[in-house]
Design a protein around this motif. Structure first.
Motif, PDB file in Angstrom:
ATOM      1  N   MET A   1      33.544  26.253   0.916  1.00  0.00           N
ATOM      2  CA  MET A   1      33.196  25.801  -0.403  1.00  0.00           C
ATOM      3  C   MET A   1      32.535  24.429  -0.285  1.00  0.00           C
ATOM      4  SD  MET A   1      35.614  26.065  -3.753  1.00  0.00           S
ATOM      5  CE  MET A   1      36.678  27.167  -2.880  1.00  0.00           C
ATOM      6  N   ASN A   2      31.530  24.211  -1.120  1.00  0.00           N
ATOM      7  CA  ASN A   2      30.758  23.002  -0.998  1.00  0.00           C
ATOM      8  C   ASN A   2      30.501  22.424  -2.390  1.00  0.00           C
ATOM      9  OD1 ASN A   2      28.678  21.117  -0.614  1.00  0.00           O
ATOM     10  ND2 ASN A   2      28.046  22.189   1.234  1.00  0.00           N
ATOM     11  N   ALA A   3      30.703  21.160  -2.576  1.00  0.00           N
ATOM     12  CA  ALA A   3      30.490  20.523  -3.876  1.00  0.00           C
ATOM     13  C   ALA A   3      29.070  19.999  -4.032  1.00  0.00           C
ATOM     14  CB  ALA A   3      31.483  19.384  -4.050  1.00  0.00           C
ATOM     15  N   ILE A   4      28.218  20.141  -3.014  1.00  0.00           N
ATOM     16  CA  ILE A   4      26.867  19.591  -3.062  1.00  0.00           C
ATOM     17  C   ILE A   4      25.827  20.666  -3.370  1.00  0.00           C
ATOM     18  CG2 ILE A   4      25.091  18.403  -1.722  1.00  0.00           C
ATOM     19  CD1 ILE A   4      27.354  16.997  -0.237  1.00  0.00           C
ATOM     20  N   TYR A   5      25.925  21.825  -2.764  1.00  0.00           N
ATOM     21  CA  TYR A   5      24.926  22.866  -3.004  1.00  0.00           C
ATOM     22  C   TYR A   5      25.612  24.215  -3.146  1.00  0.00           C
ATOM     23  CZ  TYR A   5      25.470  24.127   1.897  1.00  0.00           C
ATOM     24  OH  TYR A   5      25.983  24.517   3.091  1.00  0.00           O
ATOM     25  N   GLY A   6      24.848  25.171  -3.658  1.00  0.00           N
ATOM     26  CA  GLY A   6      25.367  26.512  -3.877  1.00  0.00           C
ATOM     27  C   GLY A   6      25.543  26.780  -5.357  1.00  0.00           C
ATOM     28  N   TYR A   7      26.017  27.963  -5.667  1.00  0.00           N
ATOM     29  CA  TYR A   7      26.282  28.362  -7.050  1.00  0.00           C
ATOM     30  C   TYR A   7      27.624  27.771  -7.436  1.00  0.00           C
ATOM     31  CZ  TYR A   7      26.957  31.373 -11.090  1.00  0.00           C
ATOM     32  OH  TYR A   7      27.167  31.844 -12.352  1.00  0.00           O
ATOM     33  N   ARG A   8      27.580  26.627  -8.127  1.00  0.00           N
ATOM     34  CA  ARG A   8      28.806  25.896  -8.445  1.00  0.00           C
ATOM     35  C   ARG A   8      29.118  26.009  -9.923  1.00  0.00           C
ATOM     36  NH1 ARG A   8      25.706  21.741  -5.953  1.00  0.00           N
ATOM     37  NH2 ARG A   8      25.521  21.074  -8.088  1.00  0.00           N
ATOM     38  N   THR A   9      30.134  26.757 -10.240  1.00  0.00           N
ATOM     39  CA  THR A   9      30.683  26.779 -11.584  1.00  0.00           C
ATOM     40  C   THR A   9      32.181  26.554 -11.445  1.00  0.00           C
ATOM     41  OG1 THR A   9      31.078  29.161 -11.556  1.00  0.00           O
ATOM     42  CG2 THR A   9      28.946  28.426 -12.411  1.00  0.00           C
ATOM     43  N   PHE A  10      32.813  26.295 -12.564  1.00  0.00           N
ATOM     44  CA  PHE A  10      34.255  26.072 -12.525  1.00  0.00           C
ATOM     45  C   PHE A  10      34.965  27.290 -11.941  1.00  0.00           C
ATOM     46  CE2 PHE A  10      38.456  26.337 -14.556  1.00  0.00           C
ATOM     47  CZ  PHE A  10      39.001  25.170 -14.059  1.00  0.00           C
ATOM     48  N   ARG A  11      34.540  28.480 -12.381  1.00  0.00           N
ATOM     49  CA  ARG A  11      35.199  29.696 -11.903  1.00  0.00           C
ATOM     50  C   ARG A  11      34.893  29.974 -10.427  1.00  0.00           C
ATOM     51  NH1 ARG A  11      34.498  35.882 -13.874  1.00  0.00           N
ATOM     52  NH2 ARG A  11      36.295  36.651 -12.758  1.00  0.00           N
ATOM     53  N   SER A  12      33.659  29.789 -10.011  1.00  0.00           N
ATOM     54  CA  SER A  12      33.316  30.109  -8.618  1.00  0.00           C
ATOM     55  C   SER A  12      33.984  29.163  -7.629  1.00  0.00           C
ATOM     56  CB  SER A  12      31.803  30.098  -8.417  1.00  0.00           C
ATOM     57  OG  SER A  12      31.290  28.791  -8.481  1.00  0.00           O
ATOM     58  N   MET A  13      34.366  27.980  -8.078  1.00  0.00           N
ATOM     59  CA  MET A  13      34.990  27.022  -7.168  1.00  0.00           C
ATOM     60  C   MET A  13      36.522  27.100  -7.188  1.00  0.00           C
ATOM     61  SD  MET A  13      32.444  23.785  -7.533  1.00  0.00           S
ATOM     62  CE  MET A  13      33.100  22.939  -6.121  1.00  0.00           C
ATOM     63  N   LYS A  14      37.071  28.112  -7.869  1.00  0.00           N
ATOM     64  CA  LYS A  14      38.531  28.250  -7.908  1.00  0.00           C
ATOM     65  C   LYS A  14      39.106  28.661  -6.560  1.00  0.00           C
ATOM     66  CE  LYS A  14      39.637  29.040 -12.703  1.00  0.00           C
ATOM     67  NZ  LYS A  14      40.274  29.925 -13.664  1.00  0.00           N
ATOM     68  N   ASN A  15      38.430  29.587  -5.877  1.00  0.00           N
ATOM     69  CA  ASN A  15      38.913  29.982  -4.552  1.00  0.00           C
ATOM     70  C   ASN A  15      37.744  30.444  -3.679  1.00  0.00           C
ATOM     71  OD1 ASN A  15      38.432  32.778  -4.962  1.00  0.00           O
ATOM     72  ND2 ASN A  15      40.369  32.964  -6.057  1.00  0.00           N
ATOM     73  N   GLU A  16      38.023  30.648  -2.423  1.00  0.00           N
ATOM     74  CA  GLU A  16      36.991  30.972  -1.430  1.00  0.00           C
ATOM     75  C   GLU A  16      36.353  32.344  -1.675  1.00  0.00           C
ATOM     76  OE1 GLU A  16      34.660  29.728   1.685  1.00  0.00           O
ATOM     77  OE2 GLU A  16      36.332  28.597   0.856  1.00  0.00           O
ATOM     78  N   VAL A  17      37.138  33.316  -2.115  1.00  0.00           N
ATOM     79  CA  VAL A  17      36.613  34.668  -2.346  1.00  0.00           C
ATOM     80  C   VAL A  17      35.594  34.649  -3.485  1.00  0.00           C
ATOM     81  CG1 VAL A  17      37.222  37.019  -3.039  1.00  0.00           C
ATOM     82  CG2 VAL A  17      38.705  35.769  -1.478  1.00  0.00           C
ATOM     83  N   LEU A  18      35.926  34.009  -4.587  1.00  0.00           N
ATOM     84  CA  LEU A  18      34.982  33.907  -5.701  1.00  0.00           C
ATOM     85  C   LEU A  18      33.746  33.116  -5.307  1.00  0.00           C
ATOM     86  CD1 LEU A  18      37.367  33.259  -8.720  1.00  0.00           C
ATOM     87  CD2 LEU A  18      36.080  35.330  -8.226  1.00  0.00           C
ATOM     88  N   TRP A  19      33.934  32.072  -4.504  1.00  0.00           N
ATOM     89  CA  TRP A  19      32.813  31.254  -4.052  1.00  0.00           C
ATOM     90  C   TRP A  19      31.815  32.092  -3.242  1.00  0.00           C
ATOM     91  CZ3 TRP A  19      30.383  26.815  -4.672  1.00  0.00           C
ATOM     92  CH2 TRP A  19      29.558  26.346  -3.664  1.00  0.00           C
ATOM     93  N   LYS A  20      32.323  32.867  -2.304  1.00  0.00           N
ATOM     94  CA  LYS A  20      31.445  33.679  -1.461  1.00  0.00           C
ATOM     95  C   LYS A  20      30.758  34.767  -2.270  1.00  0.00           C
ATOM     96  CE  LYS A  20      33.690  32.816   2.933  1.00  0.00           C
ATOM     97  NZ  LYS A  20      34.331  33.373   4.107  1.00  0.00           N
ATOM     98  N   GLU A  21      31.493  35.417  -3.162  1.00  0.00           N
ATOM     99  CA  GLU A  21      30.915  36.478  -3.979  1.00  0.00           C
ATOM    100  C   GLU A  21      29.840  35.932  -4.908  1.00  0.00           C
ATOM    101  OE1 GLU A  21      30.155  40.229  -5.196  1.00  0.00           O
ATOM    102  OE2 GLU A  21      31.585  39.668  -3.633  1.00  0.00           O
ATOM    103  N   ALA A  22      30.108  34.821  -5.558  1.00  0.00           N
ATOM    104  CA  ALA A  22      29.141  34.223  -6.477  1.00  0.00           C
ATOM    105  C   ALA A  22      27.886  33.777  -5.742  1.00  0.00           C
ATOM    106  CB  ALA A  22      29.770  33.042  -7.207  1.00  0.00           C
ATOM    107  N   ASN A  23      28.046  33.206  -4.571  1.00  0.00           N
ATOM    108  CA  ASN A  23      26.880  32.727  -3.828  1.00  0.00           C
ATOM    109  C   ASN A  23      26.062  33.861  -3.237  1.00  0.00           C
ATOM    110  OD1 ASN A  23      26.521  29.669  -3.578  1.00  0.00           O
ATOM    111  ND2 ASN A  23      28.723  29.969  -3.537  1.00  0.00           N
ATOM    112  N   SER A  24      26.698  34.922  -2.792  1.00  0.00           N
ATOM    113  CA  SER A  24      25.923  36.043  -2.265  1.00  0.00           C
ATOM    114  C   SER A  24      25.185  36.757  -3.399  1.00  0.00           C
ATOM    115  CB  SER A  24      26.795  37.006  -1.478  1.00  0.00           C
ATOM    116  OG  SER A  24      27.858  37.479  -2.249  1.00  0.00           O
TER     117      SER A  24
END
Length: 60
Positions: free
Chosen positions: A1-24
């Motif tokens: 998870m990265n706070a600088i780049y990527g698809y950053r929303t409150f929900r996508s940054m809740k956990n690693e699984v949501l982060w990876k799914e949202a970014n892909s």
């Protein structure tokens, strides 16, 4: 998870699984829309060139 780049929303940054799914998912969308924009831009540039050439060749 990265706070600088990527698809950053409150929900996508809740956990690693949501982060990876949202970014892909967003990466696939960016690629699709990018390809569509290249095609549309190319077609528009061909149309505009022809109109500009015709406009400059006619003297009034």
């Amino acid at each position: 998870m990265n706070a600088i780049y990527g698809y950053r929303t409150f929900r996508s940054m809740k956990n690693e699984v949501l982060w990876k799914e949202a970014n892909s998912y967003s990466a696939v969308l960016l690629i699709r829309y990018g390809i569509a924009m290249v095609i549309i831009g190319t077609l528009i540039s061909l149309i505009v060139r022809q109109e500009l050439a015709a406009m400059f060749s006619v003297r009034g």
